[in-house]
Motif scaffolding. Structure first.
Motif, PDB file in Angstrom:
ATOM      1  N   ILE A   1       0.856  -1.178   0.000  1.00  0.00           N
ATOM      2  CA  ILE A   1       0.000   0.000   0.000  1.00  0.00           C
ATOM      3  C   ILE A   1       0.894   1.230   0.000  1.00  0.00           C
ATOM      4  O   ILE A   1       1.799   1.358   0.821  1.00  0.00           O
ATOM      5  CB  ILE A   1      -0.918   0.016   1.238  1.00  0.00           C
ATOM      6  N   VAL A   2       0.639   2.147  -0.916  1.00  0.00           N
ATOM      7  CA  VAL A   2       1.389   3.405  -0.972  1.00  0.00           C
ATOM      8  C   VAL A   2       0.413   4.548  -0.815  1.00  0.00           C
ATOM      9  O   VAL A   2      -0.765   4.435  -1.133  1.00  0.00           O
ATOM     10  CB  VAL A   2       2.186   3.543  -2.288  1.00  0.00           C
ATOM     11  N   SER A   3       0.894   5.654  -0.305  1.00  0.00           N
ATOM     12  CA  SER A   3       0.038   6.832  -0.170  1.00  0.00           C
ATOM     13  C   SER A   3       0.519   7.906  -1.133  1.00  0.00           C
ATOM     14  O   SER A   3       1.691   7.979  -1.473  1.00  0.00           O
ATOM     15  CB  SER A   3       0.046   7.347   1.268  1.00  0.00           C
ATOM     16  N   GLY A   4      -0.375   8.722  -1.568  1.00  0.00           N
ATOM     17  CA  GLY A   4      -0.026   9.775  -2.518  1.00  0.00           C
ATOM     18  C   GLY A   4       0.104   9.218  -3.921  1.00  0.00           C
ATOM     19  O   GLY A   4      -0.030   8.026  -4.167  1.00  0.00           O
ATOM     20  N   THR A   5       0.325  10.085  -4.854  1.00  0.00           N
ATOM     21  CA  THR A   5       0.501   9.683  -6.240  1.00  0.00           C
ATOM     22  C   THR A   5       1.968   9.382  -6.468  1.00  0.00           C
ATOM     23  O   THR A   5       2.826  10.226  -6.241  1.00  0.00           O
ATOM     24  CB  THR A   5       0.040  10.801  -7.182  1.00  0.00           C
TER      25      THR A   5
ATOM     26  N   SER B   1       8.402  16.660  -9.319  1.00  0.00           N
ATOM     27  CA  SER B   1       8.434  18.027  -8.772  1.00  0.00           C
ATOM     28  C   SER B   1       9.869  18.497  -8.587  1.00  0.00           C
ATOM     29  O   SER B   1      10.226  19.615  -8.973  1.00  0.00           O
ATOM     30  CB  SER B   1       7.696  18.091  -7.433  1.00  0.00           C
ATOM     31  N   LEU B   2      10.703  17.633  -8.000  1.00  0.00           N
ATOM     32  CA  LEU B   2      12.112  17.991  -7.812  1.00  0.00           C
ATOM     33  C   LEU B   2      12.836  18.144  -9.143  1.00  0.00           C
ATOM     34  O   LEU B   2      13.594  19.100  -9.343  1.00  0.00           O
ATOM     35  CB  LEU B   2      12.824  16.939  -6.968  1.00  0.00           C
TER      36      LEU B   2
ATOM     37  N   GLU C   1       2.187  22.729 -17.934  1.00  0.00           N
ATOM     38  CA  GLU C   1       0.957  23.514 -18.010  1.00  0.00           C
ATOM     39  C   GLU C   1       0.241  23.583 -16.672  1.00  0.00           C
ATOM     40  O   GLU C   1      -0.729  24.311 -16.528  1.00  0.00           O
ATOM     41  CB  GLU C   1       0.020  22.927 -19.068  1.00  0.00           C
ATOM     42  N   THR C   2       0.682  22.821 -15.713  1.00  0.00           N
ATOM     43  CA  THR C   2       0.076  22.809 -14.385  1.00  0.00           C
ATOM     44  C   THR C   2       1.170  22.982 -13.342  1.00  0.00           C
ATOM     45  O   THR C   2       2.353  22.830 -13.650  1.00  0.00           O
ATOM     46  CB  THR C   2      -0.687  21.480 -14.150  1.00  0.00           C
ATOM     47  N   THR C   3       0.793  23.310 -12.134  1.00  0.00           N
ATOM     48  CA  THR C   3       1.752  23.445 -11.044  1.00  0.00           C
ATOM     49  C   THR C   3       1.946  22.091 -10.387  1.00  0.00           C
ATOM     50  O   THR C   3       0.977  21.409 -10.065  1.00  0.00           O
ATOM     51  CB  THR C   3       1.242  24.454  -9.995  1.00  0.00           C
ATOM     52  N   LEU C   4       3.198  21.700 -10.211  1.00  0.00           N
ATOM     53  CA  LEU C   4       3.520  20.432  -9.568  1.00  0.00           C
ATOM     54  C   LEU C   4       3.815  20.651  -8.094  1.00  0.00           C
ATOM     55  O   LEU C   4       4.410  21.663  -7.724  1.00  0.00           O
ATOM     56  CB  LEU C   4       4.738  19.794 -10.230  1.00  0.00           C
ATOM     57  N   PHE C   5       3.410  19.706  -7.271  1.00  0.00           N
ATOM     58  CA  PHE C   5       3.662  19.788  -5.839  1.00  0.00           C
ATOM     59  C   PHE C   5       4.252  18.477  -5.348  1.00  0.00           C
ATOM     60  O   PHE C   5       3.846  17.409  -5.780  1.00  0.00           O
ATOM     61  CB  PHE C   5       2.372  20.070  -5.070  1.00  0.00           C
ATOM     62  N   SER C   6       5.188  18.572  -4.420  1.00  0.00           N
ATOM     63  CA  SER C   6       5.739  17.393  -3.766  1.00  0.00           C
ATOM     64  C   SER C   6       4.905  17.107  -2.525  1.00  0.00           C
ATOM     65  O   SER C   6       4.344  18.016  -1.921  1.00  0.00           O
ATOM     66  CB  SER C   6       7.190  17.647  -3.369  1.00  0.00           C
TER      67      SER C   6
END
Length: 81
Positions: free
Chosen positions: A37-41, A48-49, A59-64
């Protein structure tokens, strides 16, 4: 971590689970029927890094999904463990 600030790879992972007493679980012990089981995408942090360090534009904002934990850890240390 800023580009150029480290000279070696850093890997951080955490696992929580229940195993039989004395049994050690590692990649050698994994089988196709094991459930992970993993959390997040998966990949959000890495891309992001990479985009930040290499100046890639999207075209979109990336977030870590990484966040500093010091404020929480500091309170625990003040209490005494």
């Amino acid at each position: 971590m800023q580009k150029g600030k480290l000279d070696k790879i850093i890997i951080n992972t955490t696992g929580i689970g229940i195993v039989q007493r004395g049994m050690v679980i590692n990649d050698v012990n994994l089988s196709p029927t094991d459930i992970i089981i993993v959390s997040g995408t998966l990949g959000d942090h890495g891309i992001s890094l990479l985009s930040f360090r290499e100046g890639f534009g999207f075209e979109t904002t990336l977030f870590s999904d990484v966040a500093p934990l010091w404020s929480m850890i500091e309170k625990i240390l003040i209490v005494g463990g």
